[in-house]
Design an enzyme around this catalytic site. Structure first.
Site, PDB file in Angstrom:
ATOM      1  N   TYR A 112       1.163  -1.531  -0.043  1.00 50.91           N
ATOM      2  CA  TYR A 112      -0.165   0.096   0.087  1.00 50.91           C
ATOM      3  C   TYR A 112       0.750   1.233   0.198  1.00 50.91           C
ATOM      4  CZ  TYR A 112      -3.535   3.215   1.569  1.00 50.91           C
ATOM      5  OH  TYR A 112      -4.407   4.673   1.645  1.00 50.91           O
ATOM      6  N   LYS A 209     -11.515  -1.207   5.029  1.00 51.55           N
ATOM      7  CA  LYS A 209     -12.276  -1.682   4.037  1.00 51.55           C
ATOM      8  C   LYS A 209     -13.151  -3.213   4.188  1.00 51.55           C
ATOM      9  CE  LYS A 209      -9.526   0.781   2.897  1.00 51.55           C
ATOM     10  NZ  LYS A 209      -7.413   0.185   2.436  1.00 51.55           N
TER      11      LYS A 209
HETATM   12  C1  PLP Z   1      -6.524   0.989   2.857  1.00 51.67           C
HETATM   13  C2  PLP Z   1      -5.147   0.313   3.227  1.00 51.67           C
HETATM   14  C3  PLP Z   1      -4.108   0.964   4.247  1.00 51.67           C
HETATM   15  C4  PLP Z   1      -4.720   2.558   5.283  1.00 51.67           C
HETATM   16  O1  PLP Z   1      -5.415   2.452   5.896  1.00 51.67           O
HETATM   17  P1  PLP Z   1      -6.564   3.680   5.578  1.00 51.67           P
HETATM   18  O2  PLP Z   1      -7.779   2.846   6.541  1.00 51.67           O
HETATM   19  O3  PLP Z   1      -6.762   3.871   5.241  1.00 51.67           O
HETATM   20  O4  PLP Z   1      -5.654   4.356   7.174  1.00 51.67           O
HETATM   21  C5  PLP Z   1      -3.075   0.317   4.454  1.00 51.67           C
HETATM   22  N1  PLP Z   1      -2.244  -1.239   3.834  1.00 51.67           N
HETATM   23  C6  PLP Z   1      -3.685  -1.730   2.845  1.00 51.67           C
HETATM   24  C7  PLP Z   1      -3.380  -2.528   1.612  1.00 51.67           C
HETATM   25  C8  PLP Z   1      -4.894  -0.509   2.520  1.00 51.67           C
HETATM   26  O5  PLP Z   1      -5.480  -1.293   1.186  1.00 51.67           O
END
Ligand code: PLP
Length: 398
Positions: A112, A209
Site C-alpha cells: 500500500y 475496507k
Molecule cells: C487502505 C489500506 C491501508 C490504510 O488504511 P487507512 O484505513 O486508509 O488508514 C493499509 N493497507 C492496505 C492494504 C490498505 O488497502
C-alpha cells in the site's frame, strides 16, 4: 466465554461480547464516555498501578472498543488486538512498537503506497531503515535480511497487482533471523486468510475496507500472537494517541457481524467476473488469485480459504481505454478504496499509487493501463451488464 471452537460466521457475530455483562443488551452499547468513575481513591490508584483492571480513560481502554478488539482477535486467532484510528495508525504503531532507531524493516512490494511512504519518508527520519523486494521472491527476501532487521513486513494479496507472499516461507525467513513477521491482511480479511496460522507474529488491517465493509468509517487494528507483543503495541497506541473512539468502534463492529456473508457474496461475484474479463477480446490480461492463469494460483489455494473480491486487469488500448472504461461504468462506482458492499473501480497509476515513481511502478508490475476493480455485493448479472455496456463504449470516445 469459551468461544474458541466456533466457526467463522458465529465468531464474527458473537465473539468478544457477553450481553449479560451489559444489562442484557444484545447489541454492544456505545460507551460514549471519555472517563470512568473510580469507586474509591484507593481503587483509582490500583487501576493506574495495574493491580486492578477496571476502566480509567477511553484513550487507555473502553468497553465498546474492547468488544471490537476481542472479536477481531478471535477471527484472526490472536491473543488480543488493539484498535486504531486508521489503518495507517495500525501500520505506524506496529513499526514503532517493534523497531528501534538503527534497526531495519525488510518488506515486500507492491505495498500500500502510504505504508511504504511512512517507512521511507517518515520513520527514516528517526533512524529506522527499510528495503523492499518483490512479493513472490523468497530468495530476494532472504537476501534482504540483515543482522539489525527486526521486522519482515508483507502485504498479501498485494495492492494493486494481487501478487501473493508465501506466508509460511516468509515466517521461516523472519524467524531464522530473529525478526518478526507482520502481515497486512486487508485485502483478504480474516474470513479468507489467517496469517497467524501460517507463522505470522502480527496481523494488521485497514478496517476501513472489508472488516467494516460499508465505506462509511476509517479505522485500523493490529492483532498479536503473543501477549508481550500485544502489550508493546497497546503501549505505543496509548502513548501516541493512535486509539479509535467508541462510536467508530461500534460502527465497525456492526460491519464485522456480516463479514463472512459480504465477503462470500463479493467473492462469488468476482469469481464470475474475472473469467468473463479474461474471455473478453478487449482485455489484455487479468490478475485474480482464483484464475488458473495467476502465477501463484496454487499458493492461493494453499494459504487462502478463497481468492477474494479484488481483480486487476488491463485493456489492449492501455491507459486511454482504461480511462474510457472507468468513465463509462454506471453501476460500478469510480472511487478509490475497497471492501464495501458497492463495487468500486480505480486507476492505481494516477490515483492510489501515484506517489510511487514511474520506474518503480513498472518494476512492481503496476503498469500504466492497470485498472483495479473492487467487486461488491450487487447482483452479478447487473455488474456484468454494466461492464458489457461500458466496454461497448470504450471504442467510441464519449
Ligand atoms: C487502505 C489500506 C491501508 C490504510 O488504511 P487507512 O484505513 O486508509 O488508514 C493499509 N493497507 C492496505 C492494504 C490498505 O488497502
Amino acid at each position: 466465554m469459551n468461544d474458541g471452537n466456533r466457526r467463522r460466521h458465529s465468531q464474527a457475530i458473537h465473539a468478544g461480547f457477553d450481553p449479560l455483562e451489559h444489562h442484557g443488551a444484545v447489541s454492544v452499547p456505545i460507551y460514549q464516555s471519555s472517563t470512568f468513575v473510580f469507586p474509591s481513591a484507593e481503587e483509582g490508584a490500583r487501576r493506574f498501578e495495574g493491580s486492578s483492571n477496571g476502566l480509567i480513560y477511553t484513550r487507555l481502554g473502553n468497553p465498546t472498543i474492547a468488544a471490537l478488539e476481542e472479536c477481531v482477535a478471535s477471527l484472526e486467532g490472536g491473543v488480543g488486538a488493539v484498535g486504531t484510528a486508521a489503518g495507517m495508525a495500525a501500520v505506524a504503531a506496529t513499526v514503532l512498537a517493534l523497531v528501534d532507531a538503527g534497526q531495519h524493516v525488510a518488506g515486500t512490494h507492491p505495498l500500500y503506497g502510504p505504508s511504504r511512504g511512512l517507512m521511507e519518508k517518515h520513520l527514516a527520519r528517526f533512524g529506522i531503515t527499510s528495503t523492499f523486494v518483490p512479493a513472490g521472491d523468497g530468495q530476494a527476501l532472504r537476501a534482504a535480511l540483515r543482522p539489525e532487521t527486526r521486522l519482515v513486513f508483507v502485504e498479501t494479496p498485494a495492492n494493486p497487482t494481487l501478487d501473493l507472499v508465501d506466508l509460511a516461507e516468509a515466517a521461516e525467513i523472519a524467524h531464522r533471523h530473529g525478526a518478526r513477521l507482520v502481515v497486512d491482511n486487508t485485502f483478504a480479511s480474516p474470513h479468507l486468510q489467517r496469517p497467524l496460522e501460517h507463522g505470522a507474529d502480527v496481523v494488521l488491517h485497514s478496517m476501513t475496507k472489508f472488516l467494516n465493509g460499508h465505506s462509511d468509517v476509517v479505522a485500523g487494528i493490529v492483532v498479536a500472537r503473543e501477549a508481550g507483543v500485544l502489550a508493546r503495541l497497546r503501549d505505543v497506541v496509548q502513548a501516541f494517541g493512535f486509539n479509535m473512539d467508541p462510536h467508530q468502534a461500534w460502527l465497525v463492529l456492526r460491519g464485522v457481524r456480516t463479514l463472512g456473508m459480504r465477503v462470500d457474496r463479493a467473492q462469488a461475484n468476482a469469481m464470475a467476473i474475472a473469467p468473463w474479463l479474461e474471455r473478453h477480446p478487449m482485455v489484455k490480461w487479468v490478475r485474480y488469485p482464483g484464475l488458473a492463469s495467476h502465477p501463484q494460483h496454487e499458493l492461493a489455494r494453499r494459504q487462502m480459504a478463497g481468492p477474494g473480491a479484488m481483480i486487476a486487469f488491463e485493456l489492449h488500448g492501455g491507459v486511454e481505454a482504461g480511462r474510457r472504461l472507468m468513465n463509462a461504468v454506471q453501476l460500478i462506482t469510480l472511487a478509490v478504496s475497497l471492501g464495501g458492499v458497492e463495487s468500486l473501480i480505480e486507476h492505481p497509476a494516477s490515483m492510489t499509487h501515484r506517489s510511487v515513481p514511474e520506474e518503480e511502478r513498472r518494476r512492481q508490475g503496476i503498469t500504466p493501463g492497470l485498472v483495479r476493480l473492487a467487486v461488491g455485493c450487487e447482483d452479478v448479472e447487473d455488474l456484468l451488464a454494466d461492464l458489457a455496456q461500458a466496454f461497448s463504449r470504450v471504442d467510441s470516445p464519449a
